[in-house]
Design an enzyme around this catalytic site. Sequence first.
Site, PDB file in Angstrom:
ATOM      1  N   LYS A 114     -13.806 -46.791  -1.386  1.00  0.00           N
ATOM      2  CA  LYS A 114     -12.625 -47.047  -0.389  1.00  0.00           C
ATOM      3  C   LYS A 114     -12.873 -45.910  -0.115  1.00  0.00           C
ATOM      4  CE  LYS A 114     -11.484 -50.747  -0.059  1.00  0.00           C
ATOM      5  NZ  LYS A 114     -11.156 -52.024   1.395  1.00  0.00           N
ATOM      6  N   GLU A 135      -1.888 -50.363   3.729  1.00  0.00           N
ATOM      7  CA  GLU A 135      -1.720 -51.485   3.220  1.00  0.00           C
ATOM      8  C   GLU A 135      -2.678 -51.734   1.425  1.00  0.00           C
ATOM      9  OE1 GLU A 135      -3.852 -51.226   5.597  1.00  0.00           O
ATOM     10  OE2 GLU A 135      -5.821 -52.118   5.006  1.00  0.00           O
ATOM     11  N   SER A 160     -18.976 -52.092  -5.784  1.00  0.00           N
ATOM     12  CA  SER A 160     -18.538 -51.556  -4.410  1.00  0.00           C
ATOM     13  C   SER A 160     -16.980 -50.408  -5.621  1.00  0.00           C
ATOM     14  CB  SER A 160     -17.966 -52.649  -3.419  1.00  0.00           C
ATOM     15  OG  SER A 160     -16.813 -53.550  -4.319  1.00  0.00           O
TER      16      SER A 160
END
Lengths: 410, 268
Positions: free
Chosen positions: A110, A132, A389
């Site tokens: 991210k 969010e 990830s």
Amino acid sequence: MGEPTPSHRSVMGEPTPSHRSVMGEPTTDGRFGEFGGRFVPETLVAACEELEAAFREAWADPEFVAEFESTLRDYGGRPSPLTECRNLSRQLGVRLLVKREDLNHTGSHKINNVIGQALLAQRMGKTRLVAETGAGQHGVATATAAALLGMECKVYMGAVDVDRQALNVFRMRLLGSEVESVQSGSRTLKDAVNEALRDWVATVENTHYCLGSVMGPHPYPWMVRTFHHILGDEAAAQCKDLTGGDPDVVVACVGGGSNAAGIFSGFADGDARLVGVEPAGGAAVGRGVPGVVHGMTSYLMQDEVGQVMEAESISAGLDYPGVGPEHAYLAAIGRAEYPSVTDDEVVEAFTLMSRAEGIIPALECAHALAWIVRAAPEIQGQTVLMNLSGRGDKDVDQMMDVLGMHGSSE
Amino acid sequence: MTDVSGSAGAERFGALETHLRARRQAGAKLLIPYVTGGYQGWQRAVEAAAAAGADAIEIGIPFSDPVIDGPVIQQASTAALAEGATPASVLEEARALDTGIPHAVMTYYNLCHHQGHERFASALVEAGVSGAILPDLPYVEAGSWLADSAEIGIEAILLAAPTTPDHRLADLCGASRGFVYAVGLLGVTGERSALASTATQIAARCQAVTDRPVLTGVGIGSPAQAVEACEVSDGAVIGSAVVRTLMSDGPEAVGELVATYRAALDRG
């Protein structure tokens, strides 16, 4: 990093991009095939247009790209390594390579997108970020970037997720962000998106909506994927160094689909099979029909009249009833496939990776491994690249409840 | 009549716009209350609002993800959905209404997209509805809906926002049907303690480029604010104040509330 510089990439809108044609630039109205678009309240249309113009301008500026890449390197820890999982490879009968996005600062992929968007927001003169978050990984990354760049930050998180991801809630607050527990609707990720959009409608003049996945109105799906090219390009170069070519299969989990978009982008123009793994309770591509919510046309889980259904998954980060529009496109043209796995298979895979490799994966990525375990008999001997990830530290509290204190489902 | 949309020939106005233009011509400020369809007592609230002097009614079809709505309308939508409201059930109940004034629906685009434009618009026609407001379908994405709704005879009402650039505003106002919904502020639906300065600015910008009725909505919290908004615009849409009254005091109180707005607007 031995990569073509971003200023030479197809995101520049060059007439005949040699790099990335399947996952190239969307049409001027933000479409990937029939999917995408800009279905936002009129109030936000101008903001989306402004963002698109600012992104095009910044990405064409070598100074911006250099700042983005150096921040990811010196602050974010890029490049992330590629690990050959020898024990699992032996057990499963495949050659398993894992892209270690779990080793990035803040613990997931991210950070790539967040650094890109936060630098862009700052360049646009915005002083505040809203975001969010589902599992909290994107929220933590956004809170981190806000702290780094001295910006105000507010993160919306569904009340259900606040309960199951207390550690990440604390992290965000420690980093100086406000976290609002969203009580509306299903009280998960889709409602956090609604609440962030409502905030942005009211604060658009000084606020940037730092959207966390390849979803939402144009230019987000394209822009977020572009900020994640770096992971796909690294993985492609690393695979080539290690094996002499592309892997046979590239596997990633899919909620909105940002980590999958990032890794697919490094291989979409080649021959590798692309597999995006959805949770059974949030299989937007698998069980959805085209719909419009959160600014985009895409596959969407909805009831018989078009009300959006609530996704249900063990993993907060994949608890989303839609999927990024480019994934809908890749599915529609047959370039990528989107199977789903059950929560039970995910728990097995979570334990398996921890025991076999000494790597505790995020529950999200355990979906990708769960598919590899299931598909192993049919892909014997193949080279499989999985995007790991995120790390599983955030999930251990929840998994203690699932597995018990001894840490095994057996 | 001037054809502001720029297409050939004179524009034929639908029932909603014809009525609003006639009322404006007669010197009235226009008043459109919003009621969440499917909420307990909503039909009586609509009839009470009509009897109290509303010029048209906006009927909400509840949606799971009402992204432009504030807490009051969200709460009513959630309650209506929990009681089993569907687009079909709300329209069935709407068809039974006899108010003597035009009706428009307000809902989100997915409910229209899911059925397909033609089926959705036809269902509205069958329910006696004249217009539709789809706040998450902005002008830049509305092309096919504008064409399909016109074909079937539904007036597609477009929203203009304080952030709408000048280069788009005239086209948007020209393409809208029924009226132009001027969004009064940057934010979601709900009452505010004072009328935002953006409310009069956007209404004035719309009025400068269209002769279509312009109504101001979002953020009007009192009869005095409605009067203030109408110093520039042709009328006001009131939503959260109506729905809050319906939820707390029932449908008859909605009539009383609308009467106070009507009286204030008539006094000017």
